[in-house]
Design an enzyme around this catalytic site. Structure first.
Site, mmCIF file in Angstrom:
data_model
loop_
_atom_site.group_PDB
_atom_site.id
_atom_site.type_symbol
_atom_site.label_atom_id
_atom_site.label_comp_id
_atom_site.label_asym_id
_atom_site.label_seq_id
_atom_site.Cartn_x
_atom_site.Cartn_y
_atom_site.Cartn_z
ATOM 1 N N LYS A 1 22.455 -14.756 -60.209
ATOM 2 C CA LYS A 1 21.644 -14.546 -59.002
ATOM 3 C C LYS A 1 22.485 -14.920 -57.794
ATOM 4 C CE LYS A 1 17.413 -13.268 -58.028
ATOM 5 N NZ LYS A 1 16.608 -12.319 -58.791
ATOM 6 N N GLY B 1 1.995 -9.055 -51.506
ATOM 7 C CA GLY B 1 3.357 -8.526 -51.457
ATOM 8 C C GLY B 1 3.302 -7.023 -51.626
ATOM 9 N N GLY C 1 6.042 -4.856 -50.865
ATOM 10 C CA GLY C 1 7.394 -4.316 -50.710
ATOM 11 C C GLY C 1 7.717 -3.402 -51.878
ATOM 12 N N ASN C 2 8.987 -3.425 -52.279
ATOM 13 C CA ASN C 2 9.401 -2.540 -53.365
ATOM 14 C C ASN C 2 8.558 -2.761 -54.622
ATOM 15 O OD1 ASN C 2 11.081 -2.395 -55.993
ATOM 16 N ND2 ASN C 2 11.976 -0.862 -54.657
ATOM 17 N N ALA C 3 8.487 -4.003 -55.074
ATOM 18 C CA ALA C 3 7.798 -4.289 -56.338
ATOM 19 C C ALA C 3 6.278 -4.122 -56.194
ATOM 20 C CB ALA C 3 8.149 -5.705 -56.797
ATOM 21 N N GLY C 4 5.685 -4.807 -55.213
ATOM 22 C CA GLY C 4 4.231 -4.790 -55.044
ATOM 23 C C GLY C 4 3.701 -3.425 -54.638
HETATM 24 P P1 NAD Z 1 10.595 -6.763 -50.592
HETATM 25 O O1 NAD Z 1 11.458 -7.418 -49.600
HETATM 26 O O2 NAD Z 1 10.674 -5.290 -50.782
HETATM 27 O O3 NAD Z 1 9.043 -7.108 -50.282
HETATM 28 C C1 NAD Z 1 8.579 -8.421 -50.136
HETATM 29 C C2 NAD Z 1 7.102 -8.357 -49.756
HETATM 30 O O4 NAD Z 1 6.581 -9.695 -49.757
HETATM 31 C C3 NAD Z 1 6.828 -7.782 -48.353
HETATM 32 O O5 NAD Z 1 5.642 -7.012 -48.391
HETATM 33 C C4 NAD Z 1 6.593 -9.046 -47.497
HETATM 34 O O6 NAD Z 1 5.751 -8.805 -46.395
HETATM 35 C C5 NAD Z 1 5.896 -9.914 -48.527
HETATM 36 N N1 NAD Z 1 6.001 -11.349 -48.201
HETATM 37 C C6 NAD Z 1 7.129 -12.061 -47.934
HETATM 38 N N2 NAD Z 1 6.782 -13.341 -47.649
HETATM 39 C C7 NAD Z 1 5.432 -13.404 -47.764
HETATM 40 C C8 NAD Z 1 4.488 -14.431 -47.592
HETATM 41 N N3 NAD Z 1 4.868 -15.665 -47.238
HETATM 42 N N4 NAD Z 1 3.169 -14.147 -47.794
HETATM 43 C C9 NAD Z 1 2.758 -12.911 -48.144
HETATM 44 N N5 NAD Z 1 3.615 -11.888 -48.321
HETATM 45 C C10 NAD Z 1 4.927 -12.134 -48.125
HETATM 46 O O7 NAD Z 1 10.879 -7.557 -51.961
HETATM 47 P P2 NAD Z 1 10.723 -7.034 -53.460
HETATM 48 O O8 NAD Z 1 12.002 -6.422 -53.882
HETATM 49 O O9 NAD Z 1 9.438 -6.293 -53.599
HETATM 50 O O10 NAD Z 1 10.637 -8.448 -54.211
HETATM 51 C C11 NAD Z 1 9.438 -9.196 -54.244
HETATM 52 C C12 NAD Z 1 9.551 -10.209 -55.392
HETATM 53 O O11 NAD Z 1 9.784 -9.498 -56.606
HETATM 54 C C13 NAD Z 1 10.710 -11.217 -55.267
HETATM 55 O O12 NAD Z 1 10.304 -12.453 -55.827
HETATM 56 C C14 NAD Z 1 11.790 -10.625 -56.134
HETATM 57 O O13 NAD Z 1 12.676 -11.620 -56.644
HETATM 58 C C15 NAD Z 1 10.937 -10.032 -57.244
HETATM 59 N N6 NAD Z 1 11.648 -8.981 -57.987
HETATM 60 C C16 NAD Z 1 12.037 -7.830 -57.378
HETATM 61 C C17 NAD Z 1 12.737 -6.881 -58.101
HETATM 62 C C18 NAD Z 1 13.152 -5.571 -57.491
HETATM 63 O O14 NAD Z 1 13.733 -4.740 -58.216
HETATM 64 N N7 NAD Z 1 12.858 -5.303 -56.241
HETATM 65 C C19 NAD Z 1 13.043 -7.118 -59.461
HETATM 66 C C20 NAD Z 1 12.603 -8.301 -60.060
HETATM 67 C C21 NAD Z 1 11.904 -9.236 -59.312
#
Ligand code: NAD
Length: 399
Positions: A102, A210, A212-215
Site C-alpha cells: 500500500k 461514499g 465515489g468509484n466503489a460506492g
Molecule cells: P473515491 O475517492 O472515488 O470516493 C470516496 C468517496 O467517499 C467520495 O464520495 C467522498 O465524498 C466520500 N467521503 C470521503 N470522506 C468522507 C467522509 N468523511 N464522510 C462521508 N463520505 C466521505 O474513493 P474510492 O476509490 O471509491 O474508495 C473508497 C474506499 O474504498 C476506500 O477506503 C478505498 O481504500 C476502498 N477501496 C477502493 C478500491 C477501488 O478500486 N477504488 C478498491 C478497494 C478498496
C-alpha cells in the site's frame, strides 16, 4: 496498542482453526519493507514544495506485493502499514499470486492544477522506483487517485526503466492498456457479495456512505437489481428518504463533482453520523476508515454491514462481542473485486491479451462467489463471524 497490532492480534486469534500455530505466522508481524520518501514538486507559481510519501511492502510469500496508492492529507505510515497487512490477507483469501502492499502521499489534491498533480505523481514514482516493478510491487489507484494518475505513473516508470512494460501499475485507462471493467470491479465485487448474501435484492433498503468509484458503482448495480437507496452520504452531507432516493439524480450530481447535499427532490438532510441511525436492510460503508467506532457503534441500525471501504469499522475500541448482533461482510472480502480486476489487468499486460468487459465481470462473479461460499461455510462450520472466517481462509492459503 496500535491499530496495526490490534488488527494483527484479531487475525492471529483464529490460527487455532488452521493447522499451524501463531508462531508460524510471525512473518505477518512486521512489514517486509517500509519506504518513506520526500520529494520536491514545482508548483505552477514556480514555488517548490517538499512532499512526504510512503510505500509499504508487507509480505511477498505468495508473489509480488499489490495495493493502492492514496493521495490525501490524512495518510500516514501507520495507516499504510495496516492497509498493506490487509492486502496480504485479501490477496491470499482470493488465492491471487500476490502479497500485500500500500502507499500514499500526504497531499490535498483539490486545489492542484493538472500539471501539479502530474508532478506529484512523477515525483512519487521516482521516489519509490527501485522497489516497484511487474514482479516486485504493483501499485493501483485508491482514494483520490484514478486511471489518469496510473497512466502518468506508468509513463514515468517506463521512462526511468527504459522499458515498455505496462504491468507495473494497474487501474490504467483503457487506451493505455487498462482493463475493460476494472473501474467497476470494486463496486461490482461488493454487489456480488451482497447478492450472494441476500439472494434476492429486489426491494432491499440500502444506506450508502461514499459515492465515489466503489460506492457509486455498487449503488448502480443494486438499484438495477431492484434495491432502493434510502440514504446516501458523501463528505459534504447525507440525504434520506424512507421511500427511496432518485439514484440517477445522485449519480448526475456526483459526475459533475457536486455533493448529494445539493439533491433537490424530497428528502431530509442529516447531521454527521445521523445516517448510521437509519433503519435499513444493508448499510454500505464505501468512504473512509474509522466510520464506526467506540463513540457511535451503539447507534448503528443496519443489521448487515458491507465494508466496501478498507477498515471503516474501527475495532480498536469496539469489542467484537459488542457488534454481535450485526453481520459484517468484511473489507478483505467485500472490496476484493478491485484487486481481482487488477490481477486480470496485470495478467493481460504480461501476456499481451485483452479481456472484454463481459469476461472481466464474469470472472469476478465466479471468483468472488466461490470465495464467498467458502467463507460462509467456514463461518457456519466453526460458528464464527464472517470476518474471522475470512481470516481463517486467508491464513490457510499462507501456509
Ligand atoms: P473515491 O475517492 O472515488 O470516493 C470516496 C468517496 O467517499 C467520495 O464520495 C467522498 O465524498 C466520500 N467521503 C470521503 N470522506 C468522507 C467522509 N468523511 N464522510 C462521508 N463520505 C466521505 O474513493 P474510492 O476509490 O471509491 O474508495 C473508497 C474506499 O474504498 C476506500 O477506503 C478505498 O481504500 C476502498 N477501496 C477502493 C478500491 C477501488 O478500486 N477504488 C478498491 C478497494 C478498496
Amino acid at each position: 496498542m496500535s491499530q496495526y497490532a490490534n488488527t494483527l492480534s484479531k487475525i492471529l486469534e483464529v490460527t487455532s482453526f488452521t493447522n499451524k500455530d501463531s508462531t508460524y505466522f510471525e512473518f505477518l508481524k512486521v512489514p517486509e519493507k517500509t519506504i518513506h520518501v520526500s520529494f520536491p514538486v514545482r508548483l505552477d507559481n514556480d514555488e517548490t514544495i517538499y512532499l512526504n510519501g510512503f510505500r509499504v511492502i508487507h509480505n511477498r510469500k505468495r508473489g509480488p506485493s499489490k495495493g493502492g496508492i492514496r493521495f490525501t492529507e490524512c495518510v500516514n505510515m501507520n495507516e499504510v502499514k495496516l492497509l498493506a497487512l490487509l492486502m496480504t490477507l485479501k490477496c491470499s483469501l482470493l488465492e491471487l499470486p500476490y502479497g500485500g502492499g500500500k502507499g500514499g502521499v500526504i497531499i490535498n489534491t483539490i486545489n492542484l492544477s493538472e500539471n501539479e498533480l502530474e508532478q506529484v505523481t512523477r515525483g512519487f514514482v521516482r521516489g519509490i522506483f527501485d522497489d516497484i516493478g511487474p514482479h516486485k510491487d504493483i501499485p493501483a489507484p485508491d482514494m483520490y487517485t484514478n486511471s489518469k494518475i496510473m497512466d502518468i505513473a506508468t509513463n514515468e516508470y517506463q521512462k526511468i526503466s527504459k522499458s515498455k512494460t505496462y504491468a507495473t501499475f494497474t487501474g490504467k485507462s483503457i487506451k493505455n492498456k487498462g482493463l475493460e471493467g476494472r473501474t467497476e470491479s470494486t463496486g461490482f465485487g461488493g454487489f456480488v457479495c451482497a447478492r450472494n448474501f441476500f439472494k434476492d435484492i429486489n426491494g432491499l433498503k440500502v444506506n450508502l456512505q461514499g459515492l465515489g468509484n466503489a460506492g457509486g458503482t455498487i449503488g448502480k448495480y443494486l438499484v438495477d437489481a431492484g434495491a432502493k437507496i434510502i440514504c446516501a452520504s458523501d463528505s459534504k452531507g447525507s440525504i434520506y428518504n424512507k421511500n427511496g432516493l432518485d439514484y440517477q439524480e445522485i449519480l448526475k450530481l456526483k459526475s459533475s463533482k457536486r455533493s448529494v447535499a445539493l439533491y433537490n427532490q424530497e428528502h431530509d438532510s442529516l447531521e454527521k453520523d445521523e445516517f448510521l441511525e437509519k433503519d435499513c436492510d444493508l448499510l454500505i460503508l464505501a468512504a473512509n476508515e474509522n466510520v464506526i467506532n467506540s463513540s457511535n457503534y451503539k447507534k448503528v441500525k443496519g443489521k448487515v454491514i458491507l465494508e466496501l471501504a478498507n477498515g471503516p469499522i474501527n475495532f480498536d475500541s469496539i469489542d467484537f462481542q459488542e457488534m454481535k448482533n450485526k453481520i459484517v461482510i468484511p473489507d478483505i472480502l467485500a472490496n476484493s473485486g478491485g484487486v481481482v480486476g487488477s490481477y486480470l489487468e496485470w495478467d493481460n499486460n504480461l501476456k499481451n491479451k485483452k479481456s472484454s468487459k463481459t469476461e472481466t465481470l464474469e470472472h469476478l462473479d465466479r471468483k468472488i462467489s466461490k470465495v464467498f461460499a467458502r467463507v460462509l461455510k467456514t463461518s457456519e462450520d466453526l460458528n464464527i463471524n464472517l470476518r474471522k472466517a475470512s481470516y481463517v481462509e486467508a491464513l490457510k492459503n499462507l501456509t
